[in-house]
Design a protein around this motif. Sequence first.
Motif, PDB file in Angstrom:
ATOM      1  N   ALA A   4     -10.998 -12.769  -3.389  1.00  0.00           N
ATOM      2  CA  ALA A   4      -9.565 -13.245  -3.901  1.00  0.00           C
ATOM      3  C   ALA A   4      -9.044 -12.064  -4.695  1.00  0.00           C
ATOM      4  CB  ALA A   4      -9.759 -14.428  -4.721  1.00  0.00           C
ATOM      5  N   LYS A   5      -9.768 -11.586  -5.614  1.00  0.00           N
ATOM      6  CA  LYS A   5      -9.414 -10.357  -6.300  1.00  0.00           C
ATOM      7  C   LYS A   5      -8.915  -9.080  -5.669  1.00  0.00           C
ATOM      8  CE  LYS A   5     -10.494  -7.329 -10.267  1.00  0.00           C
ATOM      9  NZ  LYS A   5     -11.467  -6.947 -11.314  1.00  0.00           N
ATOM     10  N   ALA A   6      -9.594  -8.956  -4.433  1.00  0.00           N
ATOM     11  CA  ALA A   6      -9.497  -7.749  -3.570  1.00  0.00           C
ATOM     12  C   ALA A   6      -7.840  -7.832  -2.985  1.00  0.00           C
ATOM     13  CB  ALA A   6     -10.439  -7.412  -2.629  1.00  0.00           C
ATOM     14  N   GLU A   7      -7.792  -9.127  -2.670  1.00  0.00           N
ATOM     15  CA  GLU A   7      -6.473  -9.593  -1.936  1.00  0.00           C
ATOM     16  C   GLU A   7      -5.455  -9.457  -2.830  1.00  0.00           C
ATOM     17  OE1 GLU A   7      -4.477 -13.335   0.556  1.00  0.00           O
ATOM     18  OE2 GLU A   7      -6.501 -13.565  -0.131  1.00  0.00           O
ATOM     19  N   ARG A   8      -5.575  -9.926  -4.034  1.00  0.00           N
ATOM     20  CA  ARG A   8      -4.519  -9.677  -5.071  1.00  0.00           C
ATOM     21  C   ARG A   8      -4.226  -8.482  -5.432  1.00  0.00           C
ATOM     22  NH1 ARG A   8      -7.354 -12.368  -9.004  1.00  0.00           N
ATOM     23  NH2 ARG A   8      -7.561 -10.569 -10.375  1.00  0.00           N
ATOM     24  N   LEU A   9      -5.326  -7.582  -5.603  1.00  0.00           N
ATOM     25  CA  LEU A   9      -5.034  -6.311  -5.927  1.00  0.00           C
ATOM     26  C   LEU A   9      -4.023  -5.491  -4.771  1.00  0.00           C
ATOM     27  CD1 LEU A   9      -8.473  -5.025  -7.299  1.00  0.00           C
ATOM     28  CD2 LEU A   9      -6.300  -5.315  -8.523  1.00  0.00           C
ATOM     29  N   MET A  10      -4.535  -5.769  -3.673  1.00  0.00           N
ATOM     30  CA  MET A  10      -3.937  -5.368  -2.149  1.00  0.00           C
ATOM     31  C   MET A  10      -2.558  -5.532  -2.349  1.00  0.00           C
ATOM     32  SD  MET A  10      -4.019  -3.368   0.537  1.00  0.00           S
ATOM     33  CE  MET A  10      -5.915  -3.112   0.757  1.00  0.00           C
ATOM     34  N   ASN A  11      -2.250  -6.842  -2.597  1.00  0.00           N
ATOM     35  CA  ASN A  11      -0.810  -7.507  -2.549  1.00  0.00           C
ATOM     36  C   ASN A  11       0.166  -6.799  -3.612  1.00  0.00           C
ATOM     37  OD1 ASN A  11      -1.235  -9.070  -0.594  1.00  0.00           O
ATOM     38  ND2 ASN A  11      -1.806 -10.917  -1.624  1.00  0.00           N
ATOM     39  N   LEU A  12      -0.404  -6.535  -5.001  1.00  0.00           N
ATOM     40  CA  LEU A  12       0.082  -5.911  -5.834  1.00  0.00           C
ATOM     41  C   LEU A  12       0.377  -4.297  -5.682  1.00  0.00           C
ATOM     42  CD1 LEU A  12       1.058  -6.012  -8.958  1.00  0.00           C
ATOM     43  CD2 LEU A  12      -1.192  -5.269  -9.721  1.00  0.00           C
ATOM     44  N   ALA A  13      -0.603  -3.706  -5.026  1.00  0.00           N
ATOM     45  CA  ALA A  13      -0.336  -2.223  -4.533  1.00  0.00           C
ATOM     46  C   ALA A  13       0.922  -2.331  -3.568  1.00  0.00           C
ATOM     47  CB  ALA A  13      -1.784  -1.777  -4.040  1.00  0.00           C
ATOM     48  N   LEU A  14       0.676  -3.109  -2.611  1.00  0.00           N
ATOM     49  CA  LEU A  14       1.945  -3.247  -1.732  1.00  0.00           C
ATOM     50  C   LEU A  14       3.234  -3.610  -2.292  1.00  0.00           C
ATOM     51  CD1 LEU A  14       0.014  -5.115   1.436  1.00  0.00           C
ATOM     52  CD2 LEU A  14       0.535  -2.706   1.340  1.00  0.00           C
ATOM     53  N   CYS A  15       3.552  -4.290  -3.399  1.00  0.00           N
ATOM     54  CA  CYS A  15       4.208  -4.612  -3.704  1.00  0.00           C
ATOM     55  C   CYS A  15       4.782  -3.257  -4.752  1.00  0.00           C
ATOM     56  CB  CYS A  15       4.477  -5.650  -4.916  1.00  0.00           C
ATOM     57  SG  CYS A  15       4.223  -7.205  -4.117  1.00  0.00           S
ATOM     58  N   LEU A  16       4.079  -2.842  -5.181  1.00  0.00           N
ATOM     59  CA  LEU A  16       4.542  -1.281  -6.094  1.00  0.00           C
ATOM     60  C   LEU A  16       4.891  -0.401  -5.204  1.00  0.00           C
ATOM     61  CD1 LEU A  16       1.812  -1.908  -9.064  1.00  0.00           C
ATOM     62  CD2 LEU A  16       4.284  -2.516  -9.246  1.00  0.00           C
ATOM     63  N   LEU A  17       4.135  -0.154  -4.275  1.00  0.00           N
ATOM     64  CA  LEU A  17       4.339   0.881  -3.235  1.00  0.00           C
ATOM     65  C   LEU A  17       5.536   0.599  -2.435  1.00  0.00           C
ATOM     66  CD1 LEU A  17       0.719   1.860  -2.217  1.00  0.00           C
ATOM     67  CD2 LEU A  17       2.252   3.328  -3.345  1.00  0.00           C
ATOM     68  N   GLY A  18       5.981  -0.706  -2.161  1.00  0.00           N
ATOM     69  CA  GLY A  18       7.111  -1.013  -1.275  1.00  0.00           C
ATOM     70  C   GLY A  18       8.549  -1.020  -1.761  1.00  0.00           C
ATOM     71  N   THR A  19       8.629  -0.947  -3.180  1.00  0.00           N
ATOM     72  CA  THR A  19       9.808  -1.035  -3.986  1.00  0.00           C
ATOM     73  C   THR A  19      10.300   0.275  -4.204  1.00  0.00           C
ATOM     74  OG1 THR A  19      10.936  -1.885  -5.956  1.00  0.00           O
ATOM     75  CG2 THR A  19       8.655  -0.989  -6.195  1.00  0.00           C
ATOM     76  N   ARG A  20      11.796   0.465  -4.081  1.00  0.00           N
ATOM     77  CA  ARG A  20      12.409   1.662  -4.434  1.00  0.00           C
ATOM     78  C   ARG A  20      13.085   1.580  -5.909  1.00  0.00           C
ATOM     79  NH1 ARG A  20      16.569   2.972   0.786  1.00  0.00           N
ATOM     80  NH2 ARG A  20      14.497   3.265   2.215  1.00  0.00           N
ATOM     81  N   ARG A  21      12.687   0.482  -6.607  1.00  0.00           N
ATOM     82  CA  ARG A  21      13.131   0.145  -8.046  1.00  0.00           C
ATOM     83  C   ARG A  21      12.080  -0.282  -8.974  1.00  0.00           C
ATOM     84  NH1 ARG A  21      14.185  -4.758  -9.638  1.00  0.00           N
ATOM     85  NH2 ARG A  21      14.623  -6.338  -7.636  1.00  0.00           N
ATOM     86  N   PRO A  22      11.943  -0.030  -9.916  1.00  0.00           N
ATOM     87  CA  PRO A  22      10.918  -0.771 -10.985  1.00  0.00           C
ATOM     88  C   PRO A  22      11.088  -2.306 -10.771  1.00  0.00           C
ATOM     89  CG  PRO A  22      12.031   0.920 -12.039  1.00  0.00           C
ATOM     90  CD  PRO A  22      12.984   0.687 -10.978  1.00  0.00           C
ATOM     91  N   LEU A  23       9.743  -3.141 -10.628  1.00  0.00           N
ATOM     92  CA  LEU A  23       9.624  -4.376 -10.343  1.00  0.00           C
ATOM     93  C   LEU A  23       9.292  -4.986 -11.996  1.00  0.00           C
ATOM     94  CD1 LEU A  23       8.463  -4.970  -6.950  1.00  0.00           C
ATOM     95  CD2 LEU A  23      10.566  -5.298  -7.927  1.00  0.00           C
ATOM     96  N   SER A  24       9.902  -5.958 -12.611  1.00  0.00           N
ATOM     97  CA  SER A  24       9.426  -6.534 -13.597  1.00  0.00           C
ATOM     98  C   SER A  24       8.310  -7.585 -13.449  1.00  0.00           C
ATOM     99  CB  SER A  24      10.401  -7.389 -14.491  1.00  0.00           C
ATOM    100  OG  SER A  24      10.935  -8.595 -13.502  1.00  0.00           O
TER     101      SER A  24
END
Length: 318
Positions: A4-24
Amino acid sequence: MAIAKAERLMNLALCLLGTRRPLSKRELRGSIEAYMEAGTDDSFNRMFERDKDDLRELGLVIETVENLDGDTGYLARRDSNRLPPITLDAEEAAALGLAAKVWQQARLAGAASGALQKLRAAGMPEAEDSYDAQHSALEPRIPVHEAAFEPLMLACRDRRPVVFDYRKATAARPESRQVEPWTLECWRGHWYLAGWDRDRGAERVFRLSRITGKVRSRAGAFTAPVPDVVTVRETVESWAGETATRSARIRLRAGSGYPLRARARSVREGADGWDELEIPYGHGLDAWLVEFGPDVVVLEPADLRADVVDRLRAVAKG
């Protein structure tokens, strides 16, 4: 739980890498299912901060950006998280293997070991380990005792401004410093931080053992350009006393002050339990001599003697 933690970390990494602007934090919480299921804001904040630190420890460069409304956002730019092809020969691989053994702290040892594993997986040649602890009586280590080392190391890596309380050798009380950290250097067994002091508008060097309290991170980008590594290293050496322009004469109690004896240009043994030494005199020598307390007496020059006396009086006042 680990999955579960690995999946959460992967999802967070994908969100941060996939955005062109900072996410709150609010946007990230609404985008990741595990964060949505967090019971309270406090539990979400604790989970997010741990995940962010874990990703940074794994090597992901996460930027913290403050927008015009004062909200803090996060993103991981692709160009900051992509390495060019790395080619190392056997000698370079051996040097990296030796460097990885230098650190004795658990956190740094894990990071160094993980970096070597990634490089070997990418094709780095295996080198004969002539420094295997099982076959060698010597093992290279760099001691780190200051609590400020780890947060400053991470701040240097992530280019994050910091605030800390710093007590100068001539001051009775610490004062707050706002610093843009550049690099950490070990010199004469002590760690120093080189960086840009925002309050003074100039580069400064701070000895970690004189940092009191916690090192606190600040949002926002650096306001001053970061010089190249060689220039910073020279600055640290200069401020710490490495650059010697003159000579000084001191009296040193017999059987003490071995670091001073190792740097002495000449030593004349005395019959009264004191030896006379000629040592290089550069910026920072007065602070170093104070550390030897009553075992050292400065004979000349007069300005060095006065500086040492002033520092000892400041220490005596507390």
